[in-house]
Design an enzyme around this catalytic site. Structure first.
Site, PDB file in Angstrom:
ATOM      1  N   TYR A 234      -4.600  -4.529  10.658  1.00 42.41           N
ATOM      2  CA  TYR A 234      -5.068  -5.311   9.516  1.00 42.41           C
ATOM      3  C   TYR A 234      -6.578  -5.481   9.586  1.00 42.41           C
ATOM      4  CZ  TYR A 234      -3.663  -7.166   5.111  1.00 42.41           C
ATOM      5  OH  TYR A 234      -3.481  -7.308   3.754  1.00 42.41           O
TER       6      TYR A 234
ATOM      7  N   GLY B 182       0.294  -5.096   1.692  1.00 42.51           N
ATOM      8  CA  GLY B 182      -0.915  -5.329   0.908  1.00 42.51           C
ATOM      9  C   GLY B 182      -0.646  -6.050  -0.401  1.00 42.51           C
TER      10      GLY B 182
ATOM     11  N   HIS C  59       0.853  -1.193   0.000  1.00 43.37           N
ATOM     12  CA  HIS C  59       0.000   0.000   0.000  1.00 43.37           C
ATOM     13  C   HIS C  59       0.900   1.258   0.000  1.00 43.37           C
ATOM     14  CE1 HIS C  59      -3.263   2.683   1.059  1.00 43.37           C
ATOM     15  NE2 HIS C  59      -4.113   1.698   1.207  1.00 43.37           N
TER      16      HIS C  59
HETATM   17  C1  LCV Z   1       5.036   4.726  -0.420  1.00 42.44           C
HETATM   18  C2  LCV Z   1       7.149   3.870  -0.761  1.00 42.44           C
HETATM   19  C3  LCV Z   1       6.771   2.628  -0.242  1.00 42.44           C
HETATM   20  C4  LCV Z   1       5.420   2.477   0.192  1.00 42.44           C
HETATM   21  N1  LCV Z   1       4.593   3.547   0.090  1.00 42.44           N
HETATM   22  O1  LCV Z   1      14.193   1.718  -1.312  1.00 42.44           O
HETATM   23  O2  LCV Z   1       0.005  -4.568   4.974  1.00 42.44           O
HETATM   24  S1  LCV Z   1      -0.090  -3.344   5.651  1.00 42.44           S
HETATM   25  O3  LCV Z   1      -1.191  -3.283   6.610  1.00 42.44           O
HETATM   26  O4  LCV Z   1       1.179  -2.943   6.242  1.00 42.44           O
HETATM   27  C5  LCV Z   1      -0.438  -2.164   4.383  1.00 42.44           C
HETATM   28  C6  LCV Z   1      -0.981  -0.894   4.966  1.00 42.44           C
HETATM   29  C7  LCV Z   1       0.758  -1.949   3.535  1.00 42.44           C
HETATM   30  O5  LCV Z   1       0.886  -2.543   2.490  1.00 42.44           O
HETATM   31  O6  LCV Z   1       1.696  -1.000   4.010  1.00 42.44           O
HETATM   32  C8  LCV Z   1       2.897  -0.863   3.207  1.00 42.44           C
HETATM   33  C9  LCV Z   1       3.833  -2.024   3.578  1.00 42.44           C
HETATM   34  N2  LCV Z   1       5.120  -1.843   2.844  1.00 42.44           N
HETATM   35  C10 LCV Z   1       6.294  -1.738   3.509  1.00 42.44           C
HETATM   36  O7  LCV Z   1       6.388  -1.734   4.740  1.00 42.44           O
HETATM   37  C11 LCV Z   1       7.539  -1.595   2.617  1.00 42.44           C
HETATM   38  C12 LCV Z   1       8.062  -0.153   2.785  1.00 42.44           C
HETATM   39  N3  LCV Z   1       9.250   0.048   1.938  1.00 42.44           N
HETATM   40  C13 LCV Z   1      10.475  -0.439   2.370  1.00 42.44           C
HETATM   41  O8  LCV Z   1      10.635  -1.054   3.429  1.00 42.44           O
HETATM   42  C14 LCV Z   1      11.617  -0.186   1.436  1.00 42.44           C
HETATM   43  O9  LCV Z   1      11.236   0.810   0.488  1.00 42.44           O
HETATM   44  C15 LCV Z   1      12.022  -1.471   0.639  1.00 42.44           C
HETATM   45  C16 LCV Z   1      12.678  -2.489   1.612  1.00 42.44           C
HETATM   46  C17 LCV Z   1      10.810  -2.070  -0.070  1.00 42.44           C
HETATM   47  C18 LCV Z   1      13.060  -1.062  -0.431  1.00 42.44           C
HETATM   48  O10 LCV Z   1      14.081  -0.319   0.222  1.00 42.44           O
HETATM   49  P1  LCV Z   1      15.064   0.540  -0.683  1.00 42.44           P
HETATM   50  O11 LCV Z   1      16.054   1.120   0.263  1.00 42.44           O
HETATM   51  O12 LCV Z   1      15.495  -0.273  -1.843  1.00 42.44           O
HETATM   52  P2  LCV Z   1      13.632   3.024  -0.530  1.00 42.44           P
HETATM   53  O13 LCV Z   1      13.148   2.655   0.826  1.00 42.44           O
HETATM   54  O14 LCV Z   1      14.625   4.137  -0.663  1.00 42.44           O
HETATM   55  O15 LCV Z   1      12.315   3.379  -1.408  1.00 42.44           O
HETATM   56  C19 LCV Z   1      12.444   3.996  -2.696  1.00 42.44           C
HETATM   57  C20 LCV Z   1      11.302   4.997  -2.792  1.00 42.44           C
HETATM   58  O16 LCV Z   1      10.031   4.301  -2.745  1.00 42.44           O
HETATM   59  C21 LCV Z   1       9.259   4.828  -1.661  1.00 42.44           C
HETATM   60  C22 LCV Z   1      10.250   5.348  -0.658  1.00 42.44           C
HETATM   61  O17 LCV Z   1       9.629   6.311   0.187  1.00 42.44           O
HETATM   62  C23 LCV Z   1      11.285   5.950  -1.590  1.00 42.44           C
HETATM   63  O18 LCV Z   1      10.734   7.168  -2.074  1.00 42.44           O
HETATM   64  P3  LCV Z   1      11.726   8.469  -2.153  1.00 42.44           P
HETATM   65  O19 LCV Z   1      12.794   8.072  -3.154  1.00 42.44           O
HETATM   66  O20 LCV Z   1      10.807   9.557  -2.638  1.00 42.44           O
HETATM   67  O21 LCV Z   1      12.266   8.699  -0.753  1.00 42.44           O
HETATM   68  N4  LCV Z   1       8.443   3.751  -1.079  1.00 42.44           N
HETATM   69  C24 LCV Z   1       8.865   2.515  -0.772  1.00 42.44           C
HETATM   70  N5  LCV Z   1       7.865   1.804  -0.254  1.00 42.44           N
HETATM   71  N6  LCV Z   1       4.936   1.312   0.641  1.00 42.44           N
HETATM   72  N7  LCV Z   1       6.306   4.933  -0.860  1.00 42.44           N
END
Ligand code: LCV
Length: 276
Positions: free
Chosen positions: A155, A125, A81
């Site tokens: 959730y 999600g 999400h």
């Molecule tokens: C917006 C993002 C996101 C993102 N949203 O790259 O299941 S529930 O209930 O939790 C539900 C509500 C749900 O699905 O929640 C979301 C769950 N997803 C996560 O927790 C994953 C969050 N993301 C991460 O942990 C990391 O981004 C990963 C490990 C996937 C990749 O890490 P990496 O270091 O390779 P970055 O974190 O630098 O992310 C690159 C860009 O994508 C955005 C993040 O903010 C960043 O944007 P900027 O370059 O503008 O800073 N991004 C990543 N995930 N879910 N934005």
């Protein structure tokens, strides 16, 4: 093979919307490709709207099976999400009408089987999105992480049912309580994926399986899918249990921890949960 087509529709400003979902048809096999890599294919409202209209269009165009994929070679299939679009505290983050919940039901109700073709990591999600598909084919290096506890989200009942149905209650609890990226070998053993294959064989394997489905009797396949959908909706909940679940969930999304979970992501820092 027809050319990839991409749903663009003029936004209010008249400019074409960004194309987050590519649509393609090859015979009776439709393909929807998630195409927003600079935000790690996170499930924004616009992307999910395009995904739902892509499903509708492919079914109207007469496909017998749909493959849902990302572009080849992605490290992150989908980061789940779009956290920036989660509602502010005191509003249910995953209510019945939330675009993600609507999308999950649309996939489960889709008239034809939907196969998730996965490589890379899958988060939150997006794992539920895979669970809502009829089959999951993943590469050997894929992982699946259920993240609500990491963000402070309670959730929801229909989502938990998806995981209980797929992998059993103990493995589902472990995925949700730990938020750990589960390697596909484990996910395969507990039934989350149908097959895991080497990355260079993913496309062939998936489209071979899709082809087998596409050439079977479409009415029979659709009727069998509809029965599976009805039989796996989970046990009937009495009214009091349903209300009790809502009360349990409301305490969480009303909490300071929910606000902290989202804010810490935006601040790019670890969350500090206080249990309030
Ligand atoms: C917006 C993002 C996101 C993102 N949203 O790259 O299941 S529930 O209930 O939790 C539900 C509500 C749900 O699905 O929640 C979301 C769950 N997803 C996560 O927790 C994953 C969050 N993301 C991460 O942990 C990391 O981004 C990963 C490990 C996937 C990749 O890490 P990496 O270091 O390779 P970055 O974190 O630098 O992310 C690159 C860009 O994508 C955005 C993040 O903010 C960043 O944007 P900027 O370059 O503008 O800073 N991004 C990543 N995930 N879910 N934005």
């Amino acid at each position: 093979m027809s050319q990839p087509t991409s749903p663009t529709s003029p936004a209010a400003s008249g400019a074409a919307e960004p194309t987050y979902i590519l649509r393609k048809i090859d015979g009776r096999i439709g393909t929807l490709t998630i195409n927003h890599e600079d935000k790690l294919n996170c499930l924004s409202h616009l992307l999910m709207d395009q995904l739902m209209s892509g499903l509708e269009q492919l079914v109207q165009e007469g496909v017998n099976v749909i493959v849902l994929r990302a572009n080849p070679g992605v490290k992150v299939w989908s980061a789940g999400h779009d956290i920036n679009e989660l509602p502010e505290p005191r509003r249910d983050p995953l209510s019945y009408g939330d675009p993600l919940e609507t999308l999950l039901r649309r996939i489960q109700d889709c008239e034809v089987p939907v196969i998730a073709m996965v490589e890379g990591t899958v988060w939150g999600g997006a794992c539920d999105l895979c669970c809502s598909c009829d089959m999951v084919i993943a590469t050997d290096g894929s992982t699946f992480a259920m993240t609500p506890a990491k963000i402070g989200i309670p959730y929801n009942a229909s989502g938990l049912i998806h995981f209980i149905n797929h992998i059993g209650v103990n493995k589902a609890k472990e995925m949700f309580f730990t938020a750990r990226p589960t390697p596909v070998t484990e996910a395969w053993n507990n039934g989350f994926v149908n097959h895991h294959v080497p990355a260079d064989d993913l496309e062939r394997f998936t489209y071979d399986l899709a082809g087998r489905i596409a050439k079977n009797a479409p009415l029979a396949v659709r009727a069998i899918k509809a029965q599976f959908r009805l039989l796996t909706r989970g046990a009937l909940l009495d009214a009091e249990t349903a209300e009790r679940i809502q009360a349990i969930r409301r305490k969480v999304y009303d909490s300071a921890d929910y606000a902290e979970g989202i804010q810490s992501f935006k601040d790019k820092r670890p969350p500090v949960f206080r249990g309030v």
